[in-house]
Write a protein that holds these residues in place. Structure first.
Motif, PDB file in Angstrom:
ATOM      1  N   SER A  14       1.104  23.075  25.757  1.00  0.00           N
ATOM      2  CA  SER A  14       0.550  23.164  27.112  1.00  0.00           C
ATOM      3  C   SER A  14       1.447  22.528  28.178  1.00  0.00           C
ATOM      4  CB  SER A  14      -0.835  22.519  27.160  1.00  0.00           C
ATOM      5  OG  SER A  14      -0.741  21.116  27.044  1.00  0.00           O
ATOM      6  N   SER A  21       1.873  24.584  36.679  1.00  0.00           N
ATOM      7  CA  SER A  21       0.662  24.520  37.499  1.00  0.00           C
ATOM      8  C   SER A  21       0.744  23.415  38.553  1.00  0.00           C
ATOM      9  CB  SER A  21      -0.580  24.363  36.624  1.00  0.00           C
ATOM     10  OG  SER A  21      -0.554  23.151  35.920  1.00  0.00           O
ATOM     11  N   GLY A  40      -6.349  27.423  35.437  1.00  0.00           N
ATOM     12  CA  GLY A  40      -6.424  26.899  34.079  1.00  0.00           C
ATOM     13  C   GLY A  40      -6.950  27.921  33.088  1.00  0.00           C
ATOM     14  N   LEU A  41      -7.965  28.671  33.483  1.00  0.00           N
ATOM     15  CA  LEU A  41      -8.512  29.704  32.604  1.00  0.00           C
ATOM     16  C   LEU A  41      -7.493  30.800  32.320  1.00  0.00           C
ATOM     17  CD1 LEU A  41     -12.165  30.040  33.950  1.00  0.00           C
ATOM     18  CD2 LEU A  41     -11.470  29.373  31.641  1.00  0.00           C
ATOM     19  N   GLY A  44      -4.849  29.312  30.113  1.00  0.00           N
ATOM     20  CA  GLY A  44      -5.409  29.034  28.798  1.00  0.00           C
ATOM     21  C   GLY A  44      -5.628  30.283  27.968  1.00  0.00           C
ATOM     22  N   GLY A 140      -5.163  27.198  23.557  1.00  0.00           N
ATOM     23  CA  GLY A 140      -5.729  27.727  24.800  1.00  0.00           C
ATOM     24  C   GLY A 140      -6.558  26.702  25.548  1.00  0.00           C
ATOM     25  N   CYS A 141      -7.385  25.933  24.837  1.00  0.00           N
ATOM     26  CA  CYS A 141      -8.217  24.903  25.490  1.00  0.00           C
ATOM     27  C   CYS A 141      -7.354  23.787  26.070  1.00  0.00           C
ATOM     28  CB  CYS A 141      -9.222  24.339  24.493  1.00  0.00           C
ATOM     29  SG  CYS A 141     -10.560  25.481  24.100  1.00  0.00           S
ATOM     30  N   THR A 143      -4.270  24.018  27.037  1.00  0.00           N
ATOM     31  CA  THR A 143      -3.548  24.569  28.185  1.00  0.00           C
ATOM     32  C   THR A 143      -4.468  24.712  29.384  1.00  0.00           C
ATOM     33  OG1 THR A 143      -2.023  25.723  26.724  1.00  0.00           O
ATOM     34  CG2 THR A 143      -2.166  26.518  28.989  1.00  0.00           C
ATOM     35  N   MET A 144      -5.696  25.137  29.156  1.00  0.00           N
ATOM     36  CA  MET A 144      -6.644  25.250  30.270  1.00  0.00           C
ATOM     37  C   MET A 144      -6.864  23.883  30.923  1.00  0.00           C
ATOM     38  SD  MET A 144     -10.604  26.458  30.368  1.00  0.00           S
ATOM     39  CE  MET A 144     -11.240  24.848  29.966  1.00  0.00           C
ATOM     40  N   SER A 147      -3.503  22.738  32.665  1.00  0.00           N
ATOM     41  CA  SER A 147      -3.175  23.541  33.849  1.00  0.00           C
ATOM     42  C   SER A 147      -4.118  23.229  35.003  1.00  0.00           C
ATOM     43  CB  SER A 147      -3.221  25.032  33.517  1.00  0.00           C
ATOM     44  OG  SER A 147      -2.244  25.349  32.579  1.00  0.00           O
ATOM     45  N   THR A 148      -5.393  23.043  34.694  1.00  0.00           N
ATOM     46  CA  THR A 148      -6.355  22.660  35.725  1.00  0.00           C
ATOM     47  C   THR A 148      -5.970  21.304  36.304  1.00  0.00           C
ATOM     48  OG1 THR A 148      -8.094  23.929  34.609  1.00  0.00           O
ATOM     49  CG2 THR A 148      -8.800  22.266  36.205  1.00  0.00           C
TER      50      THR A 148
END
Length: 187
Positions: A14, A21, A40-41, A44, A140-141, A143-144, A147-148
């Protein structure tokens, strides 16, 4: 692969998206949390899908994927970075309103460019006994979340940097691309 190894892998994957981001958040006019979450979504979901694709390709032809993924990531990040730098040097008119959000396809393209390393990891995971679904979801989680968080960090950096934030964001994307190439060539 145990839980701690999966979490380390997930957060390691991530970091590129986190850096990108921050740049994205810095270029917007005080992005809202909803925009940070949207980014983020997108990051992710893309980051969760790419190891699955890599895993599938690893089952088929890992050599081809491993030979080209770094070049594709570098080219996409170079293109996006140069585009941001050019936008940063453009003089803005007083009539132009500050951006409140990034376009969907720009975010998807950036997410793909920063997640190609996860695809390569997916290729490697094809040769290990791992639950690829759990691993991809963890990536994915992570990274979400990162990124958020990166967008919100960028929210505070952006006003300090002004128009230079876009230039800095472009430089960060190009730097990530160079780092991907460097990692490939140095092993």
């Amino acid at each position: 692969m145990n839980l701690s190894a999966t979490l380390l892998l997930a957060f390691g994957m991530s970091m590129d998206a986190f850096a990108a981001s921050i740049g994205k958040g810095a270029t917007l006019q005080k992005p809202k949390f909803s925009e940070a979450l949207r980014t983020g979504l997108i990051f992710g979901v893309v980051e969760a899908i790419t190891p699955l694709i890599g895993w599938g390709l690893g089952m088929l032809a890992s050599k081809v994927v491993m030979e080209w993924n770094h070049w594709v990531a570098f080219a996409l990040l170079l293109f996006l970075g140069c585009r941001m730098i050019i936008e940063g040097f453009r003089t803005s008119s007083d009539d132009e309103e500050p951006r409140q959000r990034h376009g969907f396809w720009l975010l998807v393209t950036t997410a793909i460019a920063t997640s190609l390393d996860a695809m390569a990891v997916g290729v490697g995971l094809a040769f290990l006994k791992v639950n690829i679904i759990h691993t991809a979801l963890a990536i994915g989680c992570a990274t979400m979340m990162m990124s958020t968080l990166g967008m919100m960090v960028g929210r505070f950096i952006g006003p300090l940097l002004g128009k230079r934030a876009e230039i800095l964001g472009g430089v960060v994307l190009i730097g990530i691309g160079i780092q991907i190439l460097w990692s490939h060539f140095t092993g």
